[in-house]
Design a protein around this motif. Structure first.
Motif, short mmCIF file in Angstrom:
data_model
loop_
_atom_site.label_atom_id
_atom_site.label_comp_id
_atom_site.label_asym_id
_atom_site.label_seq_id
_atom_site.Cartn_x
_atom_site.Cartn_y
_atom_site.Cartn_z
N UNK A 36 0.85 -1.22 0.05
CA UNK A 36 0.00 0.01 0.10
C UNK A 36 1.03 1.36 -0.08
N UNK A 37 0.47 2.46 -0.16
CA UNK A 37 1.30 3.78 -0.33
C UNK A 37 1.97 3.90 1.10
N UNK A 38 3.09 4.56 1.05
CA UNK A 38 3.85 4.95 2.05
C UNK A 38 3.70 6.48 2.07
N UNK A 39 3.87 6.66 3.67
CA UNK A 39 4.14 8.16 4.04
C UNK A 39 5.48 8.63 4.44
N UNK A 40 5.91 9.65 3.68
CA UNK A 40 7.20 9.89 4.12
C UNK A 40 7.15 11.34 4.72
N UNK A 41 7.27 11.45 6.22
CA UNK A 41 7.04 12.72 6.76
C UNK A 41 8.13 13.65 6.93
N UNK A 42 7.86 14.88 6.59
CA UNK A 42 8.81 15.90 6.56
C UNK A 42 8.50 16.73 7.63
N UNK A 43 9.35 17.10 8.88
CA UNK A 43 8.99 17.86 9.83
C UNK A 43 9.27 19.32 9.71
N UNK A 44 9.38 19.56 8.45
CA UNK A 44 9.62 21.10 8.14
C UNK A 44 8.45 21.64 7.16
N UNK A 45 8.29 23.03 6.86
CA UNK A 45 7.40 23.49 5.94
C UNK A 45 7.95 23.20 4.54
#
Length: 329
Positions: A36-45
């Motif tokens: 299934x799709x993967x989430x890539x979190x970026x903790x910046x704007x």
């Protein structure tokens, strides 16, 4: 008696079978990953170096993994909000983190964090690095690092240096410079790099450490003057600019960087696949071209190399922060 022995044997066989199924469960699951799709979190704007790197990486990973990799910006808390979300996510390979220099700074900058940076994440690969330019206004009397050091020593605290905010790479580069040169300068934090550069160009502040991606165009247009670069060696595209280290501060090295992490406990086959694909992407001609256009240096390290890098950077910034007394809370 014979019945009891037979029953115990059956129970033992069932227990062994259960253990075997558990043992092979994770590898089988990992072999089918991703489903299934993967989430890539970026903790910046959105729009910054980390976001740009994440979107380039996500596009390439989507094609290689056969599942969409979606960038999820979760800014706030100097990167701690997004990182905390990943630390608490299931360790199944479907939530990843693309973090930056602050990852190795925050453990010393904050009295408490909602995660353990050393234990809650599995490093995958150092994706890229971007050196900083030590820049001054075009009309500045400073032509070399030695000029800055001499002026700072003759007028302690009078020189001002800008940054995009407290505790960031630009601020800490300034603190490392002060400690290495044994001078006193006044830090002027801004709400972002753009207003800081605007005031620097206008002469409201004396100098700034700024990533080549941000300050480079102003140097090339003649609005700013680059005195030195923070990389250990001369940087492609900036060969004419001396390093800070060779300008009188031996060992000085600061890079803004972006690296890929997963929650600790993610199955090793998944981590290995992500490492392999990420390294191949960074080494590809297409990505090399894009990184060159952005003015950053692709790395594509192994997981072990990245782990060692994170440990080294964390220790370095801990020393700088301890000496300077910087705190965020």
């Amino acid at each position: 008696m014979k019945f009891d022995k037979k029953r115990r044997l059956v129970l033992m066989q069932k227990a062994l079978a259960a253990i075997f199924l558990v043992a092979i469960g994770l590898p089988v699951q990992a072999q089918n990953w991703p489903e299934r799709p993967i989430k890539l979190v970026v903790p910046y704007p959105a729009g910054g170096n980390a976001d740009n790197t994440a979107r380039l990486l996500a596009t390439q990973l989507s094609g290689r993994l056969g599942q969409q990799v979606v960038v999820d910006n979760r800014p706030g808390g100097s990167g701690t909000i997004g990182a905390a979300a990943v630390a608490k996510a299931p360790a199944d390979g479907y939530t990843l983190l693309l973090d930056a220099t602050a990852f190795t700074v925050n453990p010393s900058l904050f009295a408490q964090l909602p995660f353990d940076a050393a234990k809650d994440f599995a490093p995958i690969s150092l994706v890229m690095q971007a050196p900083l330019l030590l820049v001054v206004p075009a009309a500045s009397p400073f032509k070399t690092v030695a000029d800055v050091v001499q002026a700072a020593k003759s007028k302690p605290g009078r020189l001002t240096y800008a940054s995009a905010g407290n505790g960031g790479a630009q601020h800490l580069a300034g603190e490392l410079f002060k400690q290495g040169a044994k001078v006193s300068m006044t830090h002027i934090p801004y709400r972002g790099g753009a207003p800081a550069l605007t005031d620097l160009i206008g002469g409201q502040v004396d100098l700034m450490f700024s990533a080549t991606t941000a300050s480079g165009p102003f140097v090339k247009s003649g609005k700013l003057r680059a005195l030195a670069i923070s990389s250990a060696q001369h940087t492609p595209g900036w060969e004419q600019v001396p390093t800070v280290a060779e300008s009188g501060l031996p060992g000085f090295q600061v890079n803004e960087w972006n690296g890929l992490f997963a929650p600790a406990g993610t199955p090793q086959p998944v981590l290995q696949r992500l490492e392999t694909e990420t390294r191949a992407i960074v080494a590809s001609p297409e990505m090399k071209k894009r990184f060159a256009e952005l003015g950053v240096q692709g790395v594509g390290s192994s997981a072990q190399e990245f782990k060692s890098f994170v440990q080294s950077e964390t220790a370095k910034w801990a020393g700088v922060i301890r000496t300077s007394g910087i705190r965020m809370d």
